[in-house]
Design a protein around this motif. Sequence first.
Motif, PDB file in Angstrom:
ATOM      1  N   GLY A  48       0.826  -1.204   0.000  1.00 26.84           N
ATOM      2  CA  GLY A  48       0.000   0.000   0.000  1.00 26.84           C
ATOM      3  C   GLY A  48       0.858   1.251   0.000  1.00 26.84           C
ATOM      4  N   GLY A  49       1.956   1.218   0.743  1.00 28.23           N
ATOM      5  CA  GLY A  49       2.875   2.350   0.773  1.00 28.23           C
ATOM      6  C   GLY A  49       3.542   2.591  -0.569  1.00 28.23           C
ATOM      7  N   LYS A  50       3.950   1.518  -1.221  1.00 21.68           N
ATOM      8  CA  LYS A  50       4.568   1.647  -2.552  1.00 21.68           C
ATOM      9  C   LYS A  50       3.566   2.241  -3.547  1.00 21.68           C
ATOM     10  N   LEU A  51       2.325   1.763  -3.464  1.00 22.09           N
ATOM     11  CA  LEU A  51       1.279   2.280  -4.345  1.00 22.09           C
ATOM     12  C   LEU A  51       1.002   3.747  -4.015  1.00 22.09           C
ATOM     13  N   MET A  52       0.934   4.091  -2.729  1.00 21.91           N
ATOM     14  CA  MET A  52       0.686   5.478  -2.324  1.00 21.91           C
ATOM     15  C   MET A  52       1.790   6.402  -2.855  1.00 21.91           C
ATOM     16  N   GLN A  53       3.041   5.988  -2.741  1.00 20.38           N
ATOM     17  CA  GLN A  53       4.151   6.799  -3.254  1.00 20.38           C
ATOM     18  C   GLN A  53       4.003   7.041  -4.753  1.00 20.38           C
ATOM     19  N   ALA A  54       3.626   6.009  -5.488  1.00 22.53           N
ATOM     20  CA  ALA A  54       3.455   6.138  -6.937  1.00 22.53           C
ATOM     21  C   ALA A  54       2.289   7.071  -7.268  1.00 22.53           C
ATOM     22  N   LEU A  55       1.204   6.987  -6.505  1.00 23.62           N
ATOM     23  CA  LEU A  55       0.043   7.845  -6.748  1.00 23.62           C
ATOM     24  C   LEU A  55       0.364   9.306  -6.444  1.00 23.62           C
ATOM     25  N   ILE A  56       1.068   9.556  -5.356  1.00 20.05           N
ATOM     26  CA  ILE A  56       1.456  10.926  -5.010  1.00 20.05           C
ATOM     27  C   ILE A  56       2.370  11.497  -6.097  1.00 20.05           C
ATOM     28  N   ALA A  57       3.334  10.694  -6.535  1.00 18.69           N
ATOM     29  CA  ALA A  57       4.239  11.140  -7.600  1.00 18.69           C
ATOM     30  C   ALA A  57       3.461  11.430  -8.883  1.00 18.69           C
ATOM     31  N   MET A  58       2.494  10.579  -9.205  1.00 20.65           N
ATOM     32  CA  MET A  58       1.694  10.778 -10.417  1.00 20.65           C
ATOM     33  C   MET A  58       0.860  12.050 -10.319  1.00 20.65           C
ATOM     34  N   ALA A  59       0.274  12.297  -9.153  1.00 20.48           N
ATOM     35  CA  ALA A  59      -0.521  13.516  -8.964  1.00 20.48           C
ATOM     36  C   ALA A  59       0.355  14.755  -9.156  1.00 20.48           C
ATOM     37  N   ARG A  60       1.567  14.707  -8.641  1.00 23.29           N
ATOM     38  CA  ARG A  60       2.504  15.829  -8.823  1.00 23.29           C
ATOM     39  C   ARG A  60       2.857  15.990 -10.301  1.00 23.29           C
ATOM     40  N   THR A  61       3.158  14.886 -10.962  1.00 26.78           N
ATOM     41  CA  THR A  61       3.518  14.920 -12.385  1.00 26.78           C
ATOM     42  C   THR A  61       2.400  15.547 -13.215  1.00 26.78           C
ATOM     43  N   LYS A  62       1.168  15.249 -12.847  1.00 29.63           N
ATOM     44  CA  LYS A  62       0.012  15.780 -13.578  1.00 29.63           C
ATOM     45  C   LYS A  62      -0.312  17.220 -13.176  1.00 29.63           C
ATOM     46  N   GLY A  63       0.436  17.765 -12.212  1.00 28.86           N
ATOM     47  CA  GLY A  63       0.274  19.167 -11.846  1.00 28.86           C
ATOM     48  C   GLY A  63      -0.787  19.467 -10.804  1.00 28.86           C
ATOM     49  N   PHE A  64      -1.281  18.464 -10.110  1.00 29.03           N
ATOM     50  CA  PHE A  64      -2.285  18.715  -9.082  1.00 29.03           C
ATOM     51  C   PHE A  64      -1.629  19.270  -7.823  1.00 29.03           C
ATOM     52  N   ALA A  65      -2.350  20.114  -7.110  1.00 26.75           N
ATOM     53  CA  ALA A  65      -1.844  20.735  -5.888  1.00 26.75           C
ATOM     54  C   ALA A  65      -2.364  20.037  -4.635  1.00 26.75           C
ATOM     55  N   ARG A  66      -3.383  19.195  -4.799  1.00 27.97           N
ATOM     56  CA  ARG A  66      -4.037  18.599  -3.635  1.00 27.97           C
ATOM     57  C   ARG A  66      -4.577  17.216  -3.986  1.00 27.97           C
ATOM     58  N   ILE A  67      -4.414  16.281  -3.046  1.00 22.51           N
ATOM     59  CA  ILE A  67      -5.053  14.961  -3.154  1.00 22.51           C
ATOM     60  C   ILE A  67      -6.071  14.868  -2.032  1.00 22.51           C
ATOM     61  N   TYR A  68      -7.260  14.447  -2.359  1.00 30.21           N
ATOM     62  CA  TYR A  68      -8.384  14.337  -1.436  1.00 30.21           C
ATOM     63  C   TYR A  68      -8.758  12.860  -1.303  1.00 30.21           C
ATOM     64  N   ILE A  69      -9.201  12.461  -0.116  1.00 29.20           N
ATOM     65  CA  ILE A  69      -9.619  11.069   0.123  1.00 29.20           C
ATOM     66  C   ILE A  69     -10.896  11.040   0.948  1.00 29.20           C
ATOM     67  N   GLU A  70     -11.823  10.158   0.569  1.00 29.41           N
ATOM     68  CA  GLU A  70     -12.992   9.825   1.382  1.00 29.41           C
ATOM     69  C   GLU A  70     -12.832   8.374   1.794  1.00 29.41           C
ATOM     70  N   THR A  71     -13.002   8.088   3.093  1.00 29.02           N
ATOM     71  CA  THR A  71     -12.844   6.724   3.584  1.00 29.02           C
ATOM     72  C   THR A  71     -13.778   6.501   4.762  1.00 29.02           C
ATOM     73  N   ASN A  72     -13.572   5.397   5.440  1.00 28.81           N
ATOM     74  CA  ASN A  72     -14.356   5.079   6.622  1.00 28.81           C
ATOM     75  C   ASN A  72     -13.408   4.958   7.804  1.00 28.81           C
ATOM     76  N   ALA A  73     -13.783   5.524   8.919  1.00 28.51           N
ATOM     77  CA  ALA A  73     -12.933   5.529  10.115  1.00 28.51           C
ATOM     78  C   ALA A  73     -12.626   4.124  10.624  1.00 28.51           C
ATOM     79  N   SER A  74     -13.467   3.144  10.314  1.00 28.78           N
ATOM     80  CA  SER A  74     -13.236   1.776  10.782  1.00 28.78           C
ATOM     81  C   SER A  74     -12.093   1.079  10.035  1.00 28.78           C
ATOM     82  N   LEU A  75     -11.651   1.638   8.925  1.00 27.26           N
ATOM     83  CA  LEU A  75     -10.565   1.051   8.139  1.00 27.26           C
ATOM     84  C   LEU A  75      -9.234   1.528   8.730  1.00 27.26           C
ATOM     85  N   THR A  76      -8.880   0.961   9.861  1.00 30.22           N
ATOM     86  CA  THR A  76      -7.740   1.411  10.654  1.00 30.22           C
ATOM     87  C   THR A  76      -6.439   1.449   9.858  1.00 30.22           C
TER      88      THR A  76
END
Length: 159
Positions: A91-119
Amino acid sequence: MNVVITALNRDLAPHFARLNREWIERLFALEPADELILANPQELIDAGGEVMFVLVDGEVVGTAGLQKLDARTVELVKMAITPAWQGRSLGGKLMQALIAMARTKGFARIYIETNASLTASNHLYRKYGFKPTGQTASLHGYARADAFYELQLQSTERS
């Protein structure tokens, strides 16, 4: 163990729905907004986002998408690592790749909707610098969404 993070292609597309249905149906219920995204992950890319996959020794074990919300913001959607492979830093490796991709595409912000029970998921988001937004309702009407995070990308890129 050979781990590869790769973008969506025709052969991988069915795994996006499979991996996400696996956890959503086990823990919650599929909602109309889920069905829209799972039906055609290519639409995320066509609209300016991305879909990525984690392969371990050629086996597809994880996925996530970036859904463009506006010119500045992309939403991390449908992140899933199959249970047999959780807890191995994928999950961490995937998260790093997603953050890098968002930066490459020029986005300034990543937003997430989740559930608090997903510890584990909530821990991962905080580990990578996501902060609670303070909002109380899903932008998409998800009944299960009760935790909302954002990561400001520009503030982490200052030199």
